[in-house]
Design a protein around this motif. Structure first.
Motif, PDB file in Angstrom:
ATOM      1  N   ASN A  65       0.825  -1.198  -0.032  1.00 54.27           N
ATOM      2  CA  ASN A  65       0.049   0.089  -0.005  1.00 54.27           C
ATOM      3  C   ASN A  65       0.912   1.252   0.052  1.00 54.27           C
ATOM      4  O   ASN A  65       0.650   2.088  -0.793  1.00 54.27           O
ATOM      5  CB  ASN A  65      -0.773  -0.139   1.225  1.00 54.27           C
ATOM      6  N   THR A  66       1.912   1.272   0.664  1.00 51.65           N
ATOM      7  CA  THR A  66       3.001   2.382   0.659  1.00 51.65           C
ATOM      8  C   THR A  66       3.376   2.551  -0.650  1.00 51.65           C
ATOM      9  O   THR A  66       3.509   3.621  -1.158  1.00 51.65           O
ATOM     10  CB  THR A  66       4.068   1.946   1.776  1.00 51.65           C
ATOM     11  N   ARG A  67       3.944   1.209  -1.356  1.00 52.92           N
ATOM     12  CA  ARG A  67       4.445   1.469  -2.688  1.00 52.92           C
ATOM     13  C   ARG A  67       3.317   2.064  -3.627  1.00 52.92           C
ATOM     14  O   ARG A  67       3.680   3.169  -4.388  1.00 52.92           O
ATOM     15  CB  ARG A  67       4.952   0.223  -3.253  1.00 52.92           C
ATOM     16  N   HIS A  68       1.925   1.535  -3.391  1.00 55.42           N
ATOM     17  CA  HIS A  68       1.107   2.003  -4.196  1.00 55.42           C
ATOM     18  C   HIS A  68       0.813   3.592  -4.027  1.00 55.42           C
ATOM     19  O   HIS A  68       0.792   4.427  -5.162  1.00 55.42           O
ATOM     20  CB  HIS A  68      -0.288   1.328  -3.925  1.00 55.42           C
ATOM     21  N   ASN A  69       0.765   4.063  -2.696  1.00 53.04           N
ATOM     22  CA  ASN A  69       0.596   5.226  -2.442  1.00 53.04           C
ATOM     23  C   ASN A  69       1.856   6.583  -3.446  1.00 53.04           C
ATOM     24  O   ASN A  69       1.191   7.510  -3.583  1.00 53.04           O
ATOM     25  CB  ASN A  69       0.301   5.576  -1.089  1.00 53.04           C
ATOM     26  N   VAL A  70       2.898   5.815  -3.046  1.00 52.44           N
ATOM     27  CA  VAL A  70       4.071   6.809  -3.639  1.00 52.44           C
ATOM     28  C   VAL A  70       3.906   6.798  -5.057  1.00 52.44           C
ATOM     29  O   VAL A  70       4.145   7.999  -5.678  1.00 52.44           O
ATOM     30  CB  VAL A  70       5.489   6.248  -3.073  1.00 52.44           C
ATOM     31  N   LEU A  71       3.673   5.742  -5.865  1.00 61.91           N
ATOM     32  CA  LEU A  71       3.562   5.668  -7.266  1.00 61.91           C
ATOM     33  C   LEU A  71       2.216   6.724  -7.703  1.00 61.91           C
ATOM     34  O   LEU A  71       2.333   7.403  -8.702  1.00 61.91           O
ATOM     35  CB  LEU A  71       3.378   4.490  -7.751  1.00 61.91           C
ATOM     36  N   ALA A  72       1.337   6.667  -6.666  1.00 58.62           N
ATOM     37  CA  ALA A  72      -0.035   7.378  -7.059  1.00 58.62           C
ATOM     38  C   ALA A  72       0.358   8.893  -6.990  1.00 58.62           C
ATOM     39  O   ALA A  72      -0.142   9.598  -8.088  1.00 58.62           O
ATOM     40  CB  ALA A  72      -1.067   7.049  -6.157  1.00 58.62           C
ATOM     41  N   ILE A  73       1.157   9.320  -6.421  1.00 62.06           N
ATOM     42  CA  ILE A  73       1.448  10.883  -6.273  1.00 62.06           C
ATOM     43  C   ILE A  73       2.725  11.062  -7.325  1.00 62.06           C
ATOM     44  O   ILE A  73       3.076  12.389  -7.205  1.00 62.06           O
ATOM     45  CB  ILE A  73       1.476  11.278  -4.934  1.00 62.06           C
ATOM     46  N   GLY A  74       3.432   9.968  -7.853  1.00 59.47           N
ATOM     47  CA  GLY A  74       4.687  10.344  -8.587  1.00 59.47           C
ATOM     48  C   GLY A  74       5.574  10.906  -7.918  1.00 59.47           C
ATOM     49  O   GLY A  74       6.632  11.480  -8.408  1.00 59.47           O
ATOM     50  N   ALA A  75       5.660  10.460  -6.669  1.00 58.84           N
ATOM     51  CA  ALA A  75       6.991  11.062  -5.611  1.00 58.84           C
ATOM     52  C   ALA A  75       8.356  10.197  -6.005  1.00 58.84           C
ATOM     53  O   ALA A  75       8.243   9.168  -6.048  1.00 58.84           O
ATOM     54  CB  ALA A  75       6.538  10.814  -4.430  1.00 58.84           C
ATOM     55  N   GLU A  76       9.112  11.154  -6.573  1.00 55.87           N
ATOM     56  CA  GLU A  76      10.562  10.750  -6.903  1.00 55.87           C
ATOM     57  C   GLU A  76      11.604  11.207  -5.868  1.00 55.87           C
ATOM     58  O   GLU A  76      12.738  11.245  -6.190  1.00 55.87           O
ATOM     59  CB  GLU A  76      10.890  10.858  -8.235  1.00 55.87           C
ATOM     60  N   SER A  77      11.245  12.011  -5.013  1.00 54.57           N
ATOM     61  CA  SER A  77      12.202  12.730  -4.115  1.00 54.57           C
ATOM     62  C   SER A  77      11.583  12.575  -2.552  1.00 54.57           C
ATOM     63  O   SER A  77      10.418  12.555  -2.492  1.00 54.57           O
ATOM     64  CB  SER A  77      12.392  13.836  -4.596  1.00 54.57           C
ATOM     65  N   LEU A  78      12.552  12.951  -1.807  1.00 55.94           N
ATOM     66  CA  LEU A  78      12.083  13.183  -0.048  1.00 55.94           C
ATOM     67  C   LEU A  78      11.168  14.606  -0.209  1.00 55.94           C
ATOM     68  O   LEU A  78      10.256  14.707   0.426  1.00 55.94           O
ATOM     69  CB  LEU A  78      13.314  13.406   0.646  1.00 55.94           C
TER      70      LEU A  78
END
Length: 367
Positions: free
Chosen positions: A249-262
């Protein structure tokens, strides 16, 4: 990993053999406050059985889960592990009962007890291992995670914490610690509850959906096996189910917002390390079950009442007799205030030591 998280309050030479967070991990595990976790209550006091978890063994279980989750997500495992190892270092004796009692005592003096903020005081002030400065001189990444892993603080209420980016989300490594903590104790408290005789396997299966689902799977795989062994298998499977859900679920959430940096993680309006809605509902159900059947049961309630009596009596004694404090704590009264110093002294005690202090003071009062 953004290098500003490696900064320390005092200059420290770099070591080619270890990363900054690996050095933090070693400083934490060598700290006196960390060792004292072995003598502090998780749910059951160590006087009841050597088999029950202490704060230290619980901390080790959280660290294992944190490393698994961070490795699976490609995060910094050293940061996650160090944060897991330090996350409970600010807890007083007698678990949450001791914390509630200390907080009530401090409220009478216009103060509060917060184990996260106390943990920061421990690593920045109380631990004394170096000639040049007080504290463990941990990195900014660890210090931020100590205060922000389980809750958010505001600049308005806590201006003294402004350096810790209070208006931003913490790194994922810090976000996952609170969930790793939940996974560890949701599994362990069922285990210790059954071991204590206060919980029954059949009753858990009837009332805890995630455990019942896991139990049905292992029962099918191991027909005819004794209940206690099936229960242990089900607990392991449940821990894996919760851990894998957190990862996915964390991986899904990060990909969903397109986060590529801290920076993108920090700027998001909500924490990204969370369970899926389905598993979150099961987590809440189990947590309520543990509260209703274990944490507030008569046997533990008696222990909690005794803990609160001991903490309150000692707090009141040293408030009225501050000269009886150890010299090092008495010397802090001018700068920190008497109530905070008394709370600091009590919070650092193990269960066994605070009971010895209570007995000694009762004898002194009788004289």
């Amino acid at each position: 990993m953004d290098e500003y998280l490696f900064t320390r309050m005092y200059p420290a030479p770099l070591r080619a053999s270890r990363t900054p967070f690996q050095r933090d991990r070693e400083r934490i595990v060598q700290a006196r406050a960390f060792r004292r976790l072995a003598g502090k209550t998780q749910v059951f006091t160590s006087r009841a059985s050597d088999h029950f978890r202490s704060r230290l063994t619980h901390t080790m279980e959280v660290a294992q889960i944190a490393r698994t989750v961070s490795a699976s997500l490609g995060l910094n495992e050293d940061l996650a592990e160090a944060l897991a190892l330090v996350h409970d270092i600010g807890h007083p004796p007698f678990g949450h009962a001791g914390e509630r009692a200390l907080d009530r005592c401090l409220r009478r003096h216009g103060l509060r007890f917060d184990h996260n903020l106390h943990a920061l005081r421990i690593v920045e002030h109380f631990e004394q291992r170096y000639a040049a400065h007080r504290g463990l001189n941990l990195t900014l990444g660890i210090r931020e995670g100590i205060i922000k892993h389980s809750r958010d603080y505001t600049n308005e209420q806590y201006p003294m914490l402004a350096e810790y980016f209070l208006d931003q989300r913490p790194p994922l490594e810090a976000q996952l610690i609170d969930l790793a903590d939940e996974i560890a104790y949701l599994t362990a408290d069922l285990d210790d509850g059954v071991e204590s005789g206060l919980l029954e396997i059949a009753h858990i299966r009837e009332n805890v959906t995630v455990l019942a689902r896991c139990y049905a799977i292992v029962e099918k795989e191991h027909p005819g096996i004794e209940d206690k062994f099936l229960f242990h298998e089900a607990l392991q499977l449940m821990q894996n189910v919760l851990t894998e859900d957190l990862i996915e679920n964390t991986r899904h959430n990060v990909l969903a917002i397109g986060a590529e940096s801290l920076a993108a993680i920090r700027a998001h309006s909500e924490r990204l390390a969370v369970f899926s809605p389905e598993v979150e509902a099961e987590r809440l159900q189990e947590k309520q079950y543990l509260y209703d059947t274990l944490y507030t049961c008569e046997a533990l309630s008696l222990e909690h009442d005794k803990a609160e009596e001991v903490v309150t009596a000692l707090f009141d004694y040293w408030i009225s007799e501050p000269e009886e404090l150890p010299q090092g704590y008495f010397d802090e009264v001018q700068t920190e205030g008497l109530a905070r110093v008394v709370a600091d002294y009590i919070a650092g005690m193990t269960d066994s030591f605070i009971l010895l202090q209570y007995a000694a003071i009762k004898r002194a009062i009788r004289r």
